[in-house]
Design a protein around this motif. Structure first.
Motif, PDB file in Angstrom:
ATOM      1  N   ALA A 135      -3.455 -15.538  -1.289  1.00  0.00           N
ATOM      2  CA  ALA A 135      -2.719 -14.370  -0.803  1.00  0.00           C
ATOM      3  C   ALA A 135      -2.794 -13.192  -1.762  1.00  0.00           C
ATOM      4  O   ALA A 135      -2.537 -12.049  -1.371  1.00  0.00           O
ATOM      5  CB  ALA A 135      -1.261 -14.740  -0.556  1.00  0.00           C
ATOM      6  N   ARG A 136      -3.167 -13.434  -3.012  1.00  0.00           N
ATOM      7  CA  ARG A 136      -3.257 -12.355  -3.991  1.00  0.00           C
ATOM      8  C   ARG A 136      -4.213 -11.255  -3.533  1.00  0.00           C
ATOM      9  O   ARG A 136      -3.982 -10.070  -3.791  1.00  0.00           O
ATOM     10  CB  ARG A 136      -3.725 -12.914  -5.336  1.00  0.00           C
ATOM     11  CG  ARG A 136      -3.842 -11.878  -6.441  1.00  0.00           C
ATOM     12  CD  ARG A 136      -4.540 -12.450  -7.661  1.00  0.00           C
ATOM     13  NE  ARG A 136      -3.769 -13.490  -8.298  1.00  0.00           N
ATOM     14  CZ  ARG A 136      -2.861 -13.274  -9.243  1.00  0.00           C
ATOM     15  NH1 ARG A 136      -2.624 -12.036  -9.649  1.00  0.00           N
ATOM     16  NH2 ARG A 136      -2.199 -14.275  -9.783  1.00  0.00           N
ATOM     17  N   SER A 137      -5.271 -11.647  -2.842  1.00  0.00           N
ATOM     18  CA  SER A 137      -6.283 -10.671  -2.416  1.00  0.00           C
ATOM     19  C   SER A 137      -5.786  -9.688  -1.369  1.00  0.00           C
ATOM     20  O   SER A 137      -6.457  -8.694  -1.078  1.00  0.00           O
ATOM     21  CB  SER A 137      -7.517 -11.404  -1.873  1.00  0.00           C
ATOM     22  OG  SER A 137      -7.180 -12.159  -0.713  1.00  0.00           O
ATOM     23  N   LEU A 138      -4.609  -9.930  -0.796  1.00  0.00           N
ATOM     24  CA  LEU A 138      -4.051  -9.022   0.204  1.00  0.00           C
ATOM     25  C   LEU A 138      -3.599  -7.699  -0.408  1.00  0.00           C
ATOM     26  O   LEU A 138      -3.464  -6.700   0.309  1.00  0.00           O
ATOM     27  CB  LEU A 138      -2.849  -9.667   0.910  1.00  0.00           C
ATOM     28  CG  LEU A 138      -3.098 -10.878   1.812  1.00  0.00           C
ATOM     29  CD1 LEU A 138      -1.776 -11.472   2.256  1.00  0.00           C
ATOM     30  CD2 LEU A 138      -3.937 -10.476   3.014  1.00  0.00           C
ATOM     31  N   TYR A 139      -3.382  -7.688  -1.726  1.00  0.00           N
ATOM     32  CA  TYR A 139      -2.684  -6.562  -2.345  1.00  0.00           C
ATOM     33  C   TYR A 139      -3.622  -5.727  -3.215  1.00  0.00           C
ATOM     34  O   TYR A 139      -4.482  -6.266  -3.906  1.00  0.00           O
ATOM     35  CB  TYR A 139      -1.490  -7.086  -3.151  1.00  0.00           C
ATOM     36  CG  TYR A 139      -0.571  -7.893  -2.268  1.00  0.00           C
ATOM     37  CD1 TYR A 139       0.368  -7.281  -1.460  1.00  0.00           C
ATOM     38  CD2 TYR A 139      -0.715  -9.280  -2.186  1.00  0.00           C
ATOM     39  CE1 TYR A 139       1.171  -8.016  -0.607  1.00  0.00           C
ATOM     40  CE2 TYR A 139       0.081 -10.027  -1.334  1.00  0.00           C
ATOM     41  CZ  TYR A 139       1.023  -9.386  -0.544  1.00  0.00           C
ATOM     42  OH  TYR A 139       1.801 -10.117   0.313  1.00  0.00           O
ATOM     43  N   PRO A 140      -3.440  -4.403  -3.191  1.00  0.00           N
ATOM     44  CA  PRO A 140      -4.366  -3.508  -3.892  1.00  0.00           C
ATOM     45  C   PRO A 140      -4.149  -3.534  -5.401  1.00  0.00           C
ATOM     46  O   PRO A 140      -3.004  -3.666  -5.871  1.00  0.00           O
ATOM     47  CB  PRO A 140      -4.006  -2.134  -3.324  1.00  0.00           C
ATOM     48  CG  PRO A 140      -2.549  -2.248  -2.982  1.00  0.00           C
ATOM     49  CD  PRO A 140      -2.370  -3.659  -2.491  1.00  0.00           C
ATOM     50  N   PRO A 141      -5.217  -3.439  -6.184  1.00  0.00           N
ATOM     51  CA  PRO A 141      -5.043  -3.304  -7.634  1.00  0.00           C
ATOM     52  C   PRO A 141      -4.414  -1.954  -7.956  1.00  0.00           C
ATOM     53  O   PRO A 141      -4.852  -0.916  -7.452  1.00  0.00           O
ATOM     54  CB  PRO A 141      -6.473  -3.409  -8.167  1.00  0.00           C
ATOM     55  CG  PRO A 141      -7.342  -2.994  -7.024  1.00  0.00           C
ATOM     56  CD  PRO A 141      -6.634  -3.424  -5.779  1.00  0.00           C
ATOM     57  N   SER A 142      -3.375  -1.963  -8.748  1.00  0.00           N
ATOM     58  CA  SER A 142      -2.679  -0.720  -9.081  1.00  0.00           C
ATOM     59  C   SER A 142      -1.789  -0.957 -10.287  1.00  0.00           C
ATOM     60  O   SER A 142      -1.195  -2.045 -10.419  1.00  0.00           O
ATOM     61  CB  SER A 142      -1.829  -0.246  -7.900  1.00  0.00           C
ATOM     62  OG  SER A 142      -0.943   0.789  -8.305  1.00  0.00           O
ATOM     63  N   PRO A 143      -1.647   0.028 -11.163  1.00  0.00           N
ATOM     64  CA  PRO A 143      -0.708  -0.111 -12.284  1.00  0.00           C
ATOM     65  C   PRO A 143       0.746  -0.197 -11.824  1.00  0.00           C
ATOM     66  O   PRO A 143       1.615  -0.607 -12.598  1.00  0.00           O
ATOM     67  CB  PRO A 143      -0.959   1.162 -13.115  1.00  0.00           C
ATOM     68  CG  PRO A 143      -1.597   2.124 -12.166  1.00  0.00           C
ATOM     69  CD  PRO A 143      -2.385   1.297 -11.208  1.00  0.00           C
ATOM     70  N   PHE A 144       1.013   0.190 -10.576  1.00  0.00           N
ATOM     71  CA  PHE A 144       2.383   0.125 -10.050  1.00  0.00           C
ATOM     72  C   PHE A 144       2.706  -1.229  -9.424  1.00  0.00           C
ATOM     73  O   PHE A 144       3.855  -1.485  -9.072  1.00  0.00           O
ATOM     74  CB  PHE A 144       2.608   1.215  -8.993  1.00  0.00           C
ATOM     75  CG  PHE A 144       2.560   2.606  -9.545  1.00  0.00           C
ATOM     76  CD1 PHE A 144       3.649   3.145 -10.219  1.00  0.00           C
ATOM     77  CD2 PHE A 144       1.414   3.382  -9.410  1.00  0.00           C
ATOM     78  CE1 PHE A 144       3.603   4.428 -10.740  1.00  0.00           C
ATOM     79  CE2 PHE A 144       1.365   4.664  -9.922  1.00  0.00           C
ATOM     80  CZ  PHE A 144       2.462   5.187 -10.595  1.00  0.00           C
ATOM     81  N   GLN A 202       0.836  -1.207   0.000  1.00  0.00           N
ATOM     82  CA  GLN A 202       0.000   0.000   0.000  1.00  0.00           C
ATOM     83  C   GLN A 202       0.865   1.249   0.000  1.00  0.00           C
ATOM     84  O   GLN A 202       0.592   2.223  -0.719  1.00  0.00           O
ATOM     85  CB  GLN A 202      -0.910  -0.005   1.230  1.00  0.00           C
ATOM     86  CG  GLN A 202      -1.973  -1.084   1.244  1.00  0.00           C
ATOM     87  CD  GLN A 202      -3.226  -0.691   0.492  1.00  0.00           C
ATOM     88  OE1 GLN A 202      -3.270   0.326  -0.184  1.00  0.00           O
ATOM     89  NE2 GLN A 202      -4.255  -1.511   0.607  1.00  0.00           N
ATOM     90  N   LEU A 203       1.920   1.241   0.812  1.00  0.00           N
ATOM     91  CA  LEU A 203       2.823   2.389   0.879  1.00  0.00           C
ATOM     92  C   LEU A 203       3.552   2.608  -0.448  1.00  0.00           C
ATOM     93  O   LEU A 203       3.698   3.748  -0.907  1.00  0.00           O
ATOM     94  CB  LEU A 203       3.845   2.183   1.999  1.00  0.00           C
ATOM     95  CG  LEU A 203       3.401   2.515   3.416  1.00  0.00           C
ATOM     96  CD1 LEU A 203       4.490   2.127   4.408  1.00  0.00           C
ATOM     97  CD2 LEU A 203       3.076   3.999   3.548  1.00  0.00           C
ATOM     98  N   LEU A 204       4.003   1.524  -1.045  1.00  0.00           N
ATOM     99  CA  LEU A 204       4.724   1.638  -2.315  1.00  0.00           C
ATOM    100  C   LEU A 204       3.819   2.191  -3.412  1.00  0.00           C
ATOM    101  O   LEU A 204       4.236   3.037  -4.205  1.00  0.00           O
ATOM    102  CB  LEU A 204       5.285   0.272  -2.721  1.00  0.00           C
ATOM    103  CG  LEU A 204       6.337  -0.320  -1.779  1.00  0.00           C
ATOM    104  CD1 LEU A 204       6.724  -1.720  -2.230  1.00  0.00           C
ATOM    105  CD2 LEU A 204       7.557   0.569  -1.688  1.00  0.00           C
TER     106      LEU A 204
END
Length: 262
Positions: free
Chosen positions: A45-54, A27-29
């Motif tokens: 575990a994929r669901s832990l991370y936000p969708p983002s182009p980065f 999230q910070l990155l």
């Protein structure tokens, strides 16, 4: 041999994930617009991370044979290791490749907890099992399903219970280790203090075994309850591993990522 010269890359970070703190780091990155590829071992575990182009999420096991291609295809110029404190194999692999290819490496690790009463420490599960500490006890194991097989010889010497992840793989491993289904509960952390206490009391637990996994792993709650209820808590120490660079400070993490991944 793959050419991993940093000059070839636009600069992505490899975040070794799968933990709550790795999700917070992601999230910070993203908030700092830093390109990152996070690796996890399960699709869940994929669901832990936000969708983002980065942010890209890579799912699977990384072996010594597969890692060079992963580093090249993902344009990795630095490694941020936020894996679980007991997942030493991936940390050792990342450190070895960081040294081989001269990639900057930083280990972000949850702080150790030292507070609480009724706490007993063992340097490893092996040392615990070599003792007679479990004999005659009603033991709750919160150590992960992969280690349950080590306790199979104790099934006739203690009343063993286990909390495992809600997965077919975990249940299969627990049953193979001699745990009947009435002595298993499948829950995904975090576990509230009320639920933790209810479980201990429902099973009339007299001894709890856990790992020094820090606050994200629920260790703080277990220490609090052990003190409150007078139930001994056995804490298995983290595996000894010398990290080239180690921090628990988020500003240091961001500075590291901004330096190598812009």
């Amino acid at each position: 041999m793959f050419d991993l010269s940093p000059s070839l890359y636009t600069g992505r970070l490899w975040l070794i994930g799968g933990t709550q703190e790795s999700a917070a780091l992601a999230q910070l990155l993203v908030a700092h617009s830093l390109p990152c590829t996070v690796s996890v071992t399960t699709a869940t575990a994929r669901s832990l991370y936000p969708p983002s182009p980065f942010l890209q999420v890579w799912v699977g096991q990384l072996s010594p044979e597969a890692l060079p291609l992963f580093l090249q295809q993902q344009h990795i110029t630095a490694i941020l290791d936020a894996s679980h404190p007991y997942a030493v194999a991936i940390s050792q692999l990342a450190i070895a490749f960081a040294q081989q290819y001269q990639l900057p490496y930083l280990r972000y690790e949850r702080p150790l907890i030292t507070t609480g009463e009724a706490i007993e420490s063992f340097e490893s599960l092996t040392s615990l099992l070599a003792s007679d500490r479990l004999g005659g006890e009603r033991v709750l194991l919160t150590i992960g399903y992969r280690s349950l097989q080590l306790f199979q010889p104790w099934q006739d010497q203690a009343r063993l219970f286990a909390r495992i992840l809600p997965s077919t793989q975990a249940l299969t491993a627990a049953v193979a280790a001699g745990f009947t289904r009435d002595r298993l509960i499948a829950l995904r952390p975090p576990i509230s203090a009320d639920l933790e206490q209810a479980l201990w009391q429902q099973w009339q637990i007299s001894l709890v075994v856990t790992k020094a996994s820090g606050t994200p792993g629920g260790e703080a709650i277990k220490r609090q309850l052990a003190t409150q209820l007078g139930i001994p808590l056995v804490v298995i120490a983290r595996p000894p591993l010398t990290y080239p660079h180690l921090t628990s400070e988020l500003p240091e993490v961001i500075a590291f990522c901004q330096r190598y991944c812009r």
